[in-house]
Enzyme design. Sequence first.
Site, PDB file in Angstrom:
ATOM      1  N   GLU A  35     116.801 -54.025  45.450  1.00  0.00           N
ATOM      2  CA  GLU A  35     115.336 -53.824  45.570  1.00  0.00           C
ATOM      3  C   GLU A  35     114.623 -54.135  44.249  1.00  0.00           C
ATOM      4  O   GLU A  35     113.617 -53.501  43.897  1.00  0.00           O
ATOM      5  CB  GLU A  35     115.015 -52.440  46.132  1.00  0.00           C
ATOM      6  CG  GLU A  35     115.615 -52.299  47.531  1.00  0.00           C
ATOM      7  CD  GLU A  35     114.927 -51.323  48.435  1.00  0.00           C
ATOM      8  OE1 GLU A  35     113.741 -51.036  48.208  1.00  0.00           O
ATOM      9  OE2 GLU A  35     115.568 -50.890  49.403  1.00  0.00           O
TER      10      GLU A  35
HETATM   11  N1  CAA Z   1     103.135 -55.734  44.738  1.00  0.00           N
HETATM   12  C1  CAA Z   1     102.214 -56.511  45.356  1.00  0.00           C
HETATM   13  N2  CAA Z   1     102.120 -57.834  45.164  1.00  0.00           N
HETATM   14  C2  CAA Z   1     102.996 -58.387  44.302  1.00  0.00           C
HETATM   15  C3  CAA Z   1     103.969 -57.649  43.622  1.00  0.00           C
HETATM   16  C4  CAA Z   1     104.016 -56.256  43.861  1.00  0.00           C
HETATM   17  N3  CAA Z   1     104.926 -55.470  43.279  1.00  0.00           N
HETATM   18  N4  CAA Z   1     104.687 -58.479  42.846  1.00  0.00           N
HETATM   19  C5  CAA Z   1     104.175 -59.707  43.010  1.00  0.00           C
HETATM   20  N5  CAA Z   1     103.158 -59.651  43.891  1.00  0.00           N
HETATM   21  C6  CAA Z   1     102.305 -60.750  44.361  1.00  0.00           C
HETATM   22  C7  CAA Z   1     101.505 -61.343  43.208  1.00  0.00           C
HETATM   23  O1  CAA Z   1     100.298 -60.633  43.032  1.00  0.00           O
HETATM   24  C8  CAA Z   1     101.280 -62.754  43.696  1.00  0.00           C
HETATM   25  O2  CAA Z   1     100.270 -62.760  44.679  1.00  0.00           O
HETATM   26  P1  CAA Z   1      98.991 -63.747  44.527  1.00  0.00           P
HETATM   27  O3  CAA Z   1      99.529 -65.137  44.410  1.00  0.00           O
HETATM   28  O4  CAA Z   1      98.188 -63.487  45.764  1.00  0.00           O
HETATM   29  O5  CAA Z   1      98.287 -63.303  43.264  1.00  0.00           O
HETATM   30  C9  CAA Z   1     102.561 -63.066  44.430  1.00  0.00           C
HETATM   31  O6  CAA Z   1     103.156 -61.798  44.794  1.00  0.00           O
HETATM   32  C10 CAA Z   1     103.563 -63.846  43.615  1.00  0.00           C
HETATM   33  O7  CAA Z   1     103.788 -63.126  42.428  1.00  0.00           O
HETATM   34  P2  CAA Z   1     104.014 -63.844  41.043  1.00  0.00           P
HETATM   35  O8  CAA Z   1     103.028 -64.944  40.863  1.00  0.00           O
HETATM   36  O9  CAA Z   1     104.053 -62.742  40.025  1.00  0.00           O
HETATM   37  O10 CAA Z   1     105.456 -64.517  41.301  1.00  0.00           O
HETATM   38  P3  CAA Z   1     106.719 -64.609  40.395  1.00  0.00           P
HETATM   39  O11 CAA Z   1     107.655 -65.534  41.066  1.00  0.00           O
HETATM   40  O12 CAA Z   1     106.334 -64.887  38.971  1.00  0.00           O
HETATM   41  O13 CAA Z   1     107.317 -63.103  40.388  1.00  0.00           O
HETATM   42  C11 CAA Z   1     108.472 -61.250  41.420  1.00  0.00           C
HETATM   43  C12 CAA Z   1     107.525 -62.419  41.586  1.00  0.00           C
HETATM   44  C13 CAA Z   1     107.677 -59.996  41.099  1.00  0.00           C
HETATM   45  C14 CAA Z   1     109.511 -61.455  40.339  1.00  0.00           C
HETATM   46  C15 CAA Z   1     109.158 -61.124  42.799  1.00  0.00           C
HETATM   47  O14 CAA Z   1     109.858 -62.333  43.087  1.00  0.00           O
HETATM   48  C16 CAA Z   1     110.139 -59.963  42.919  1.00  0.00           C
HETATM   49  O15 CAA Z   1     109.700 -58.841  43.121  1.00  0.00           O
HETATM   50  N6  CAA Z   1     111.440 -60.247  42.841  1.00  0.00           N
HETATM   51  C17 CAA Z   1     112.460 -59.249  43.139  1.00  0.00           C
HETATM   52  C18 CAA Z   1     112.791 -59.311  44.593  1.00  0.00           C
HETATM   53  C19 CAA Z   1     113.459 -58.079  45.073  1.00  0.00           C
HETATM   54  O16 CAA Z   1     113.069 -56.960  44.751  1.00  0.00           O
HETATM   55  N7  CAA Z   1     114.455 -58.262  45.922  1.00  0.00           N
HETATM   56  C20 CAA Z   1     115.115 -57.173  46.518  1.00  0.00           C
HETATM   57  C21 CAA Z   1     115.758 -57.634  47.771  1.00  0.00           C
HETATM   58  S1  CAA Z   1     115.625 -56.528  49.094  1.00  0.00           S
HETATM   59  C22 CAA Z   1     116.905 -55.450  48.937  1.00  0.00           C
HETATM   60  O17 CAA Z   1     117.564 -55.313  47.938  1.00  0.00           O
HETATM   61  C23 CAA Z   1     117.011 -54.648  50.150  1.00  0.00           C
HETATM   62  C24 CAA Z   1     118.250 -54.014  50.477  1.00  0.00           C
HETATM   63  O18 CAA Z   1     118.904 -54.395  51.429  1.00  0.00           O
HETATM   64  C25 CAA Z   1     118.616 -52.763  49.745  1.00  0.00           C
END
Ligand code: CAA
Length: 380
Positions: A363
Amino acid sequence: MDFNYTEEQEMIRQAARDYAQRELIKDVLERDETAAYPTKHIKNLSELGFMGIMVDPKYDGGGMDTISYTLAIEEISKIDSSVGVIISVNNSLVCWGVEEYGTEEHKEKYLRPMARGDKIGAFLLSEPEAGSDATSQRTTAIPDGDFYILNGTKNWITSGGTASIFLVIAQTHPELGHKGINVFILENDAPGVSIGKHEDKMGMRSSDTHSVMFTDVKVPKENRIGEDGFGFKFAMETLNGGRIGIAAQALGIAGGAFDRSVQYSRERKTFGTEIANHQAIAFKLSDMAVRIENSRLLVHKAAWLKDQGRNFSTASAMAKQYAADAAMWITTEAVQIHGGYGYVKEYHVERLMREAKLTQIYEGTSEIQKIIISRSILKD
Ligand code: CAA
């Protein structure tokens, strides 16, 4: 400000604690060894209402708040975090997403059985080459008449082999980047869905982790959640809540290791006295207690903000990063306090240490949480 739990919150905490300490404890070591899915426990906990704690009672959920949910996950994870993650994913990644953004049909057809625990949900975002870098989705969802056609592979899916309802995140318009991503509700028996091997994990071994493959899978257009291109936003918003659950899980793992360390320190004697009387051990217990308290405050603050309808994305990232790193530190120290006994299975703390590690990874890794936190600091 009120640090007291309500009667309802106390009640759910006690119910989770009773079940964990009476039932989960009996076979947790065996399930860690065999990696057997906790079928009987998930059935029992479903009957007690834990699979849909926060879901509106009109869809057969418990109607409780996020604080109650974190208390339940904490108590269960003190003993068995494999069961904790199955409950957490079902509640906050799957039920919450469908309830918050789904249509009335989605809620009747999919949310209701998941809230009852009759069906288990899974959240399919990660891919072999899109874990932390979640916008790089390679699974495609191409429109075709009344359907989308799904092709691709999802990795590390909690409950991947047991869930019958999948939330699948996939790219429809690659030229739009993350704004071209969609999310779909899919049943696991749709033609073209295949389940990959069961992952043989270091910890949380009785939660069921698989890859899931799609080959020309037809998903009806009405199973898309939200507008075209809403899928990435959906995933991020949903993960904000999921991370509160994982933070609570880390808090529970840390608490389990702490309780065992206190008990052991009071019983084990060296140099003519209980080891708790040695400052080297007493200070470790003190450092553990402070980190647990900090974790709890962050978890409850994030949960409270969510319940108030306020922005909680940074708070949930802080709670997850801090509680996961604290759990890793606390469980490692718990092994140290137990010495040689800590390194063998029957004392549980080596298992808790293996389990803590995963809370720093799934996550969103601790590093991803720092990206979210630092961006929120620097954005203005
Ligand atoms: N809440 C709301 N919106 C968010 C957000 C958050 N926490 N994080 C990013 N966003 C939105 C941004 O505002 C942006 O939206 P807009 O284009 O409308 O402004 C969009 O998402 C893209 O964000 P970024 O431009 O910041 O993109 P990025 O590629 O630079 O970074 C990231 C994105 C935050 C790193 C994201 O890829 C991320 O959270 N990665 C981790 C993924 C993750 O948590 N995976 C877990 C897998 S599920 C799992 O583990 C489940 C299980 O089975 C236990």
